[in-house]
Design a protein around this motif. Structure first.
Motif, PDB file in Angstrom:
ATOM      1  N   PRO A 274       0.812  -1.227   0.000  1.00 18.28           N
ATOM      2  CA  PRO A 274       0.000   0.000   0.000  1.00 18.28           C
ATOM      3  C   PRO A 274       0.844   1.275   0.000  1.00 18.28           C
ATOM      4  N   VAL A 275       1.954   1.260   0.753  1.00 17.10           N
ATOM      5  CA  VAL A 275       2.823   2.444   0.779  1.00 17.10           C
ATOM      6  C   VAL A 275       3.508   2.632  -0.571  1.00 17.10           C
ATOM      7  N   THR A 276       3.925   1.521  -1.174  1.00 11.67           N
ATOM      8  CA  THR A 276       4.553   1.586  -2.494  1.00 11.67           C
ATOM      9  C   THR A 276       3.588   2.167  -3.526  1.00 11.67           C
ATOM     10  N   MET A 277       2.320   1.802  -3.408  1.00 15.24           N
ATOM     11  CA  MET A 277       1.316   2.345  -4.326  1.00 15.24           C
ATOM     12  C   MET A 277       1.181   3.856  -4.166  1.00 15.24           C
ATOM     13  N   LEU A 278       1.297   4.346  -2.921  1.00 20.33           N
ATOM     14  CA  LEU A 278       1.232   5.786  -2.693  1.00 20.33           C
ATOM     15  C   LEU A 278       2.383   6.509  -3.381  1.00 20.33           C
ATOM     16  N   VAL A 279       3.501   5.820  -3.571  1.00 18.75           N
ATOM     17  CA  VAL A 279       4.654   6.409  -4.261  1.00 18.75           C
ATOM     18  C   VAL A 279       4.480   6.313  -5.777  1.00 18.75           C
ATOM     19  N   MET A 280       3.891   5.217  -6.251  1.00 17.05           N
ATOM     20  CA  MET A 280       3.741   4.995  -7.690  1.00 17.05           C
ATOM     21  C   MET A 280       2.658   5.871  -8.305  1.00 17.05           C
ATOM     22  N   ILE A 281       1.586   6.117  -7.558  1.00 18.19           N
ATOM     23  CA  ILE A 281       0.461   6.886  -8.110  1.00 18.19           C
ATOM     24  C   ILE A 281       0.882   8.271  -8.601  1.00 18.19           C
ATOM     25  N   PRO A 282       1.626   9.085  -7.797  1.00 11.64           N
ATOM     26  CA  PRO A 282       2.057  10.395  -8.309  1.00 11.64           C
ATOM     27  C   PRO A 282       2.930  10.291  -9.546  1.00 11.64           C
ATOM     28  N   TYR A 283       3.753   9.239  -9.617  1.00  8.82           N
ATOM     29  CA  TYR A 283       4.643   9.050 -10.769  1.00  8.82           C
ATOM     30  C   TYR A 283       3.836   8.894 -12.049  1.00  8.82           C
ATOM     31  N   PHE A 284       2.820   8.048 -12.023  1.00 13.02           N
ATOM     32  CA  PHE A 284       2.015   7.827 -13.225  1.00 13.02           C
ATOM     33  C   PHE A 284       1.098   9.019 -13.521  1.00 13.02           C
ATOM     34  N   LEU A 285       0.549   9.619 -12.471  1.00  8.94           N
ATOM     35  CA  LEU A 285      -0.355  10.752 -12.686  1.00  8.94           C
ATOM     36  C   LEU A 285       0.365  11.925 -13.348  1.00  8.94           C
ATOM     37  N   VAL A 286       1.583  12.236 -12.884  1.00  9.20           N
ATOM     38  CA  VAL A 286       2.286  13.398 -13.414  1.00  9.20           C
ATOM     39  C   VAL A 286       2.756  13.162 -14.850  1.00  9.20           C
ATOM     40  N   ILE A 287       2.955  11.903 -15.230  1.00  5.86           N
ATOM     41  CA  ILE A 287       3.354  11.599 -16.603  1.00  5.86           C
ATOM     42  C   ILE A 287       2.162  11.705 -17.551  1.00  5.86           C
ATOM     43  N   PHE A 288       1.029  11.129 -17.138  1.00  7.62           N
ATOM     44  CA  PHE A 288      -0.141  11.099 -18.016  1.00  7.62           C
ATOM     45  C   PHE A 288      -0.969  12.375 -17.978  1.00  7.62           C
ATOM     46  N   PHE A 289      -0.871  13.142 -16.882  1.00  2.03           N
ATOM     47  CA  PHE A 289      -1.701  14.339 -16.748  1.00  2.03           C
ATOM     48  C   PHE A 289      -0.850  15.572 -16.459  1.00  2.03           C
ATOM     49  N   ASN A 290       0.340  15.648 -17.087  1.00  2.00           N
ATOM     50  CA  ASN A 290       1.239  16.777 -16.809  1.00  2.00           C
ATOM     51  C   ASN A 290       0.715  18.105 -17.327  1.00  2.00           C
ATOM     52  N   ASP A 291      -0.289  18.081 -18.218  1.00  2.00           N
ATOM     53  CA  ASP A 291      -0.849  19.330 -18.734  1.00  2.00           C
ATOM     54  C   ASP A 291      -2.304  19.501 -18.313  1.00  2.00           C
ATOM     55  N   ASN A 292      -2.749  18.715 -17.335  1.00  2.00           N
ATOM     56  CA  ASN A 292      -4.137  18.787 -16.870  1.00  2.00           C
ATOM     57  C   ASN A 292      -4.176  19.613 -15.582  1.00  2.00           C
ATOM     58  N   PRO A 293      -4.705  20.838 -15.639  1.00  2.00           N
ATOM     59  CA  PRO A 293      -4.676  21.704 -14.455  1.00  2.00           C
ATOM     60  C   PRO A 293      -5.483  21.158 -13.276  1.00  2.00           C
ATOM     61  N   LEU A 294      -6.580  20.451 -13.558  1.00  2.00           N
ATOM     62  CA  LEU A 294      -7.405  19.917 -12.484  1.00  2.00           C
ATOM     63  C   LEU A 294      -6.668  18.821 -11.709  1.00  2.00           C
TER      64      LEU A 294
END
Length: 367
Positions: A274-294
């Motif tokens: 679960p802690v590892t997932m908390l680290v992975m989620i920001p990594y994927f979000l910032v790559i796929f939604f780096n231009d999404n202001p919301l």
């Protein structure tokens, strides 16, 4: 008779932290992986500098009346030629990428034709094309490709450092518990001091690594003549280092608390996932939604993703001056809360050997 004075909380914490730091610095694997990471950062800056330096305008040879059309095109290295045959020879021997020659207007509305070797020169054709004027209601403040690479860099550095040092904490906690070394340690220092020292020691190492990466990136950009890019990236890099310093403390406490629930190295993955997932989620979000202001706006106020989300918003220029401060306050309060909860789990689980300790039992108050 000399009375022995017990060490204070701060002194005991530093003793444990110093032990953690010393053990890591003696590890060849840690030194090698850190060296590889620093070399990768430096190599990416050098390669980027070389690529930008080598990016040249397409070379074209022009003949006669075609010059009047080409001279209005931007982004082309124009070389005049005496004849179509001469321009064709320049194309064949690779001196130019293409030749622009006069053509019958019945065949080409622009009155020109493009000669190339084995494929259509898209760069030349694009520059010669007539396009309508486009008005953007919300023009981007940064180049899209640059935004992607900055997001990738922030996400990757955060992910690798958090996972590396988080795994180190987990292995250390379980190893001491499995070998019963923890019983010896707890006979001399309080359990909360042991937790504080582990978190502090590994946080210092992680912060130092991030700070060195940031410093190396800044020096690399200056040396390679990319001072303009450094001026753009500078504020977001500084905020990334600040947010990471406190964000990792939060994650370190979670890794230590989760690992204390088990007594075998084989079971570490099951409790730290679960802690590892908390680290992975920001990594994927910032790559796929780096231009999404919301998405970036939400990330910048969620404690475990703020170290990535807020620096990206600062780089994009979408964050107000007060937002990083507010986000940092939220992160600090969240870190204090997690440390309090993690400390209880750690204290109640550390001496329980054998099977996995239930989270409800670890959270229960000791009697």
């Amino acid at each position: 008779m000399t009375r022995t004075v017990a060490p204070t909380f701060a002194q005991s914490t530093w003793l444990v932290a110093h032990r953690e730091i010393t053990m890591r610095l003696r590890s060849k694997a840690f030194l090698i992986s850190t060296g590889i990471l620093l070399l990768a950062v430096l190599a990416s800056i050098v390669i980027g500098s070389i690529a930008s330096a080598n990016a040249s305008e397409p070379k074209v040879a022009v003949v006669g009346s075609a010059t009047a059309v080409v001279k209005h095109a931007k982004g082309l290295d124009v070389r005049e030629s005496d004849s179509v045959a001469a321009a064709t020879r320049l194309v064949k021997n690779g001196t130019v990428d293409a030749a622009v020659v006069p053509a019958d207007k019945s065949d080409s509305p622009l009155g020109i034709s493009v000669i190339a070797n084995d494929s259509a020169p898209e760069g030349v054709i694009t520059q010669l094309s007539v396009a309508p004027t486009v008005t953007l209601l919300n023009p981007p403040t940064q180049n899209g490709l640059l935004v992607y690479f900055v997001a990738l860099a922030f996400g990757l550095v955060f992910f690798m450092s958090a996972i590396t040092f988080g795994s180190t904490i987990s292995q250390s906690v379980v190893e001491e518990k499995q070998t019963r070394v923890v019983e010896i340690l707890m006979s001399t220092i309080p359990v909360r001091t042991l937790l504080a020292g582990k978190v502090l020691g590994n946080s210092i190492l992680a912060f130092t690594q991030i700070a060195v990466i940031a410093l190396l990136a800044g020096i690399g950009l200056l040396v390679t003549g990319q001072s303009g890019l450094l001026g753009t990236l500078g504020p977001s890099i500084i905020w990334f280092v600040v947010f990471f310093a406190f964000g990792f403390v939060l994650l370190a406490a979670l890794f230590a608390a989760a690992s204390s629930l088990v007594s075998r190295q084989e079971d570490v993955a099951s409790v730290t996932t679960p802690v590892t997932m908390l680290v992975m989620i920001p990594y994927f979000l910032v790559i796929f939604f780096n231009d999404n202001p919301l998405v970036l706006g939400i990330m910048s106020y969620v404690p475990f993703s703020a170290p990535v989300g807020m620096p990206m918003r600062i780089f994009l220029g979408t964050a107000q001056w007060w937002e990083p401060i507010l986000s940092l306050v939220v992160l600090l309060l969240s870190t204090a809360f997690v440390i309090a909860i993690g400390s209880r789990i750690y204290s109640n689980s550390l001496l329980r050997m054998g099977g996995r300790v239930k989270l409800s039992d670890a959270l229960a108050s000791q009697r």
